[in-house]
Design an enzyme around this catalytic site. Sequence first.
Site, PDB file in Angstrom:
ATOM      1  N   ARG A 207      -4.534  15.881 -37.519  1.00  0.00           N
ATOM      2  CA  ARG A 207      -4.340  14.420 -37.476  1.00  0.00           C
ATOM      3  C   ARG A 207      -3.909  13.915 -36.105  1.00  0.00           C
ATOM      4  NH1 ARG A 207      -2.352  15.718 -42.723  1.00  0.00           N
ATOM      5  NH2 ARG A 207      -3.726  14.849 -44.339  1.00  0.00           N
ATOM      6  N   LYS A 229     -12.707   5.962 -26.222  1.00  0.00           N
ATOM      7  CA  LYS A 229     -13.782   5.998 -27.218  1.00  0.00           C
ATOM      8  C   LYS A 229     -14.216   7.447 -27.413  1.00  0.00           C
ATOM      9  CE  LYS A 229     -16.263   1.590 -27.127  1.00  0.00           C
ATOM     10  NZ  LYS A 229     -17.582   0.979 -26.846  1.00  0.00           N
ATOM     11  N   GLU A 271     -24.234   2.649 -15.160  1.00  0.00           N
ATOM     12  CA  GLU A 271     -22.962   2.084 -15.632  1.00  0.00           C
ATOM     13  C   GLU A 271     -22.212   1.394 -14.501  1.00  0.00           C
ATOM     14  OE1 GLU A 271     -22.111   1.768 -18.626  1.00  0.00           O
ATOM     15  OE2 GLU A 271     -22.975   3.364 -19.838  1.00  0.00           O
ATOM     16  N   LYS A 313     -12.884  -1.150 -15.700  1.00  0.00           N
ATOM     17  CA  LYS A 313     -12.806  -0.735 -17.096  1.00  0.00           C
ATOM     18  C   LYS A 313     -11.365  -0.700 -17.576  1.00  0.00           C
ATOM     19  CE  LYS A 313     -14.566   2.208 -20.679  1.00  0.00           C
ATOM     20  NZ  LYS A 313     -15.539   3.224 -21.094  1.00  0.00           N
ATOM     21  N   GLU A 323     -11.968  -2.853 -28.925  1.00  0.00           N
ATOM     22  CA  GLU A 323     -13.251  -3.552 -28.890  1.00  0.00           C
ATOM     23  C   GLU A 323     -13.358  -4.656 -29.934  1.00  0.00           C
ATOM     24  OE1 GLU A 323     -17.596  -1.896 -29.351  1.00  0.00           O
ATOM     25  OE2 GLU A 323     -16.780  -1.170 -27.466  1.00  0.00           O
ATOM     26  N   HIS A 338     -29.229   2.121 -26.836  1.00  0.00           N
ATOM     27  CA  HIS A 338     -28.949   3.031 -27.951  1.00  0.00           C
ATOM     28  C   HIS A 338     -30.150   3.122 -28.895  1.00  0.00           C
ATOM     29  CE1 HIS A 338     -24.256   2.757 -27.621  1.00  0.00           C
ATOM     30  NE2 HIS A 338     -24.817   3.450 -26.653  1.00  0.00           N
TER      31      HIS A 338
END
Length: 450
Positions: A207, A229, A271, A313, A323, A338
Site C-alpha cells: 500500500r 503520474k 514534450e 511542469k 489533474e 494516445h
Amino acid sequence: MATSSTPSINSTVCPSANISVASRRPLFLAIASFSLRRLDVRSLSSLPPGRFKAPAPISARSRSRIPACASAVMEEATKRADSRVSTVVDVDLGSRSYPIYIGSGLLDEPDLLQRHVHGKSVLVVTNTTIAPLYLDKVVKTLTHGNPKVTVESVILPDGEKYKNMETLMKVFDKAIECRMDRRCTFVALGGGVIGDMCGFAAASYLRGVNFIQIPTTLMAQVDSSVGGKTGVNHTLGKNLIGAFYQPQCVLIDTNTLNTLPDRELASGIAEVVKYGLIRDAEFFEWQEKNMQSLLARDPSALAYAIKRSCENKAEVVSLDETESGMRATLNLGHTFGHAIETAFGYGQWLHGEAVAAGTVMAVDMSHRLGWIDDTIVKRVFSILQKAKLPTQPPEMMTVEKFKSVMAVDKKVADGLLRLILLKGPLGSCVFTGDYDQGALDETLRAFSKN
C-alpha cells in the site's frame, strides 16, 4: 492570452507563464496558496558560451514573483566542492514536496542519492537496454560507504508494449521474494515506461513504499518522471490503470543522454515543444533558434531545455497535482497521440512521435475554430519538422479508429470529450469540452482516411 467567460466545469483556461498568481486562483478554489521553489546552485546562464543563447533567467522575467529558496537538504550537498548539481527545481506539494536534481555526472554522487533512501532495502527497476549501461553504476552509488544497504534489481523487457499488468507483476514478485518491507525504496532507472511502472509498483506494494526516479531519456527527464503520474496500459487505452504517487526525488544525470538513440532524443523534444506552446512563448522562441543545438546534443542547450521544462511542469503540478483542471493542459496533442499509439500498436511509434502528430492535429483544430492565427500553425509545423518528428498520423489511422479510442480517453467526463486546444497568442491554451464538434470532425477527416 485567450479571453473567455467564467469557465464551466468542462472548460479550464491555461494561462501563459506571465499571468499573475491572483488571476489563476479563481480556477482552483481549493488551493489556498502555492509556490515553486527553485535553487540555481550554478546558474546555467553562467555556462561558457555555446551554440545557443538562453533567454533571460526566469527570476528576471515575469516569474520573479516565485520566491527562490534553498532547501536544507541541498545546502548540505552544495558544500561539497565537487558537487555536480547545476540546478534544483523543487516540486512544492506540502508534505509530498521533493527536489528535481539536474546536472552532469550525478550518478557518481553517492551522498545525493543515498539521502533519499529509506530503510535498508532497495529495489532497482530497469530494463534490458539500460541495465548494461547504468545498473552497476547505480548499485555502486547506492552502496558506496553504506554497507548496511542491500540492493536488488529486476530487469524488465524494453518497450511500450511491455507496459502492462503482466510485466508489472515481475516487480512485485521480486519485492516479495526478497521480503522487502514498508521501509524499502524502489528506484526507477530508465525511461518513461520504467518510471511509470516502477512508480505504480511503489504506490501499490504494501500500500505504498518510497521510490526514486532516475530518468535516462529526454522524454522522461522533461516530463514523465516529474509529477507523480504512474501506471500501465490497457489494450483498449493508454495509461488507463494507475495512480498519482510522488517520488522522494528525481535525479537527472544529463550524461545518460550520451547513449540515447537519435530517435529517442527527438521523441523527448516533442514534450519540450509542448511547454512553449501551452504556457511559455519565450521558451518556444528559444527552441526555434536552438533546435539544431538540441539535435546535436549540445550539453548547455540540453541542460537548459531540461531545466526550463521541469520548471514549467513543477509549477503546474504544484497548482494541480491530480489533474483536476490546469494539469490536463500538459496533455496538448496527447488525446490524438494516445489514440495513435493504441490503435497502431504500443511501441510502433514512440510516445513523442505520436504526440508530435497529435499536436499538429490539435493546432489544426484550434485554427479551424478560429482560436489561433495561421502563423502559429506554420511555426508548429516547422519546428516539429526541424526536430525530425512526424506531422501526420500513420496511414492506417481512420476517423473511426480515432473516435473509438478517444471515446475512452481519461479526459472524457459525462460522455463529453474534453480537449486541450490553443487559444489566443502563443503560450495560451484552454482545456475544454465547449467546442464545435464539426471542427473536430473536419480535423479527423483531414488527417486520416475516412
